[in-house]
Design an enzyme around this catalytic site. Structure first.
Site, mmCIF file in Angstrom:
data_model
loop_
_atom_site.group_PDB
_atom_site.id
_atom_site.type_symbol
_atom_site.label_atom_id
_atom_site.label_comp_id
_atom_site.label_asym_id
_atom_site.label_seq_id
_atom_site.Cartn_x
_atom_site.Cartn_y
_atom_site.Cartn_z
ATOM 1 N N HIS A 94 -10.118 1.277 1.661
ATOM 2 C CA HIS A 94 -9.629 2.619 2.015
ATOM 3 C C HIS A 94 -10.792 3.582 2.276
ATOM 4 O O HIS A 94 -10.705 4.448 3.140
ATOM 5 C CB HIS A 94 -8.776 3.197 0.879
ATOM 6 C CG HIS A 94 -7.321 2.834 0.960
ATOM 7 N ND1 HIS A 94 -6.548 3.067 2.072
ATOM 8 C CD2 HIS A 94 -6.491 2.283 0.045
ATOM 9 C CE1 HIS A 94 -5.305 2.662 1.845
ATOM 10 N NE2 HIS A 94 -5.237 2.170 0.623
ATOM 11 N N CYS A 107 0.855 -1.189 0.000
ATOM 12 C CA CYS A 107 0.000 0.000 0.000
ATOM 13 C C CYS A 107 0.887 1.234 0.000
ATOM 14 O O CYS A 107 1.874 1.276 0.730
ATOM 15 C CB CYS A 107 -0.887 -0.010 1.243
ATOM 16 S SG CYS A 107 -1.933 1.445 1.390
ATOM 17 N N HIS A 135 -9.030 -3.704 -1.991
ATOM 18 C CA HIS A 135 -8.059 -2.849 -1.299
ATOM 19 C C HIS A 135 -8.509 -1.382 -1.335
ATOM 20 O O HIS A 135 -8.516 -0.700 -0.304
ATOM 21 C CB HIS A 135 -6.689 -3.024 -1.966
ATOM 22 C CG HIS A 135 -5.591 -2.235 -1.349
ATOM 23 N ND1 HIS A 135 -4.514 -2.808 -0.714
ATOM 24 C CD2 HIS A 135 -5.380 -0.897 -1.271
ATOM 25 C CE1 HIS A 135 -3.703 -1.864 -0.270
ATOM 26 N NE2 HIS A 135 -4.200 -0.680 -0.593
ATOM 27 N N GLU A 136 -8.895 -0.904 -2.517
ATOM 28 C CA GLU A 136 -9.256 0.522 -2.660
ATOM 29 C C GLU A 136 -10.565 0.842 -1.935
ATOM 30 O O GLU A 136 -10.684 1.891 -1.292
ATOM 31 C CB GLU A 136 -9.351 0.910 -4.140
ATOM 32 C CG GLU A 136 -8.048 0.789 -4.923
ATOM 33 C CD GLU A 136 -6.859 1.465 -4.260
ATOM 34 O OE1 GLU A 136 -7.037 2.505 -3.605
ATOM 35 O OE2 GLU A 136 -5.735 0.934 -4.383
HETATM 36 ZN ZN ZN Z 1 -3.569 1.273 -0.190
#
Ligand code: ZN
Length: 200
Positions: A156, A110, A152-153
């Protein structure tokens, strides 16, 4: 304009980001921000950037996996990870649903945890409903590495980092990853680093 990517410890990375209205999406501020996010992602370089990584608590992320990135990794690794090129696109107010029960474990990094990587289990198939940069609804059915990037995004945007989902005993500096693990199947790690330490 390239923007600064904030590192773990910034509160924005841990907050649930707020949704954008249609008017906001079409406003020059957000349109310019999307362009800056594209530049920032390419400059890093990375395959995704979410607004909270720029200190902005907005449900907005960009994704792009360029053919030249994939050419740099071994062909077997690209096949094992089911990684293929993804054209640039924008996610706004996305909703993710995991499809099926298949999960795979690979090293993941990341831009907000610079210098580290760890094995993160992720679903292989997901479905995402989102708006694009024109505030139009889009539906994405993704598998393999693309499904991982989406998870993953979108994490966030909910204040979640991969370290919340990683196999904590696999955490490695990027230098040591390149030295010891890069060209090995991810299962190899558990043969060399036991999953649990012996009783003392
Ligand atoms: Zn990330």
């Amino acid at each position: 304009m390239k923007l600064e990517i904030v590192q773990a410890g910034e509160a924005t990375l841990r907050r649930k980001a707020r949704r954008l209205s249609r008017d906001e999406i079409l406003a020059p501020y957000i349109q310019d921000l999307i362009e800056s996010m594209r530049e920032t992602m390419r400059g890093a370089p990375g395959v995704g950037v979410a607004a909270p990584q720029l200190g902005l608590p907005l449900q907005l992320a960009v994704i792009e996996d360029r053919p030249e990135y994939i050419e740099k990794i071994q062909t077997e690794q690209a096949i094992e990870r089911q990684r293929s090129a993804i054209p640039f696109h924008v996610l706004i107010n996305p909703k993710l649903v995991v499809e099926g029960e298949e999960v795979v474990e690979f090293f993941e990094g990341c831009l907000s945890l610079a210098g580290f990587t760890a094995i993160v289990p992720r679903a292989t198939h997901v479905r995402v409903e989102s708006l694009n940069e024109k505030a139009e609804p889009v539906v994405i059915a993704a598998e393999g590495w693309y499904a991982r990037i989406l998870q993953h995004e979108i994490d966030h945007l909910n204040g979640i980092l991969y370290i919340d989902r990683m196999k904590s005993r696999s955490l490695s500096t990027l230098d040591n990853y390149t030295r010891y693990w890069k060209d090995k199947p991810s299962g190899e790690l558990w043969r060399q680093i036991p999953e649990r330490s012996p009783d003392v």
